[in-house]
Design a protein around this motif. Sequence first.
Motif, PDB file in Angstrom:
ATOM      1  N   GLN A   3       0.846  -1.187   0.000  1.00 21.32           N
ATOM      2  CA  GLN A   3       0.000   0.000   0.000  1.00 21.32           C
ATOM      3  C   GLN A   3       0.886   1.243   0.000  1.00 21.32           C
ATOM      4  N   VAL A   5       0.920   5.549   0.243  1.00 23.26           N
ATOM      5  CA  VAL A   5       0.177   6.741   0.649  1.00 23.26           C
ATOM      6  C   VAL A   5       1.027   7.971   0.389  1.00 23.26           C
ATOM      7  N   SER A   7       1.625  12.215   0.200  1.00 22.65           N
ATOM      8  CA  SER A   7       1.240  13.448   0.879  1.00 22.65           C
ATOM      9  C   SER A   7       2.149  14.568   0.408  1.00 22.65           C
ATOM     10  N   GLY A 116      -0.439   4.608  -5.430  1.00 26.22           N
ATOM     11  CA  GLY A 116      -1.138   5.350  -4.403  1.00 26.22           C
ATOM     12  C   GLY A 116      -2.351   6.050  -4.998  1.00 26.22           C
TER      13      GLY A 116
END
Length: 124
Positions: A3, A5, A7, A116
């Motif tokens: 996974q 992620v 930002s 992502g």
Amino acid sequence: HVQLVESGGRTVQAGGSLILSCVANGDTDTINSMGWFRQAPGKEREGVATIYSAGVTKYYADSVKGRFTISQDNAKNTAYLQMNSLKPEDTAMYYCAAGRKLGFGYLDAQGYRYWGQGTQVTVS
């Protein structure tokens, strides 16, 4: 499975800088490459920068060479994209990818297994 992620995306003025982060979770031992891709409205997803072999080798799109730098922190399973001298044409959704498939180019979006959700970068 892995996974990812992302930002760090936001609106920034032309000429400014931004750092994007991508944290990988899950079976991170199965990946040896990570990369950043971007997609602007109405355009295909394009490779921006990739890193592999524990950070030894990096590839950059011609459009970002000298302005963007990809790096990674293996202890944190995190990849970064330092973006300097941003231009309006850098505006796009930026995606983190990992796990390059054999036979594909390092900046080929079709060649990565994990993605992502993206983080929006807008340069005004």
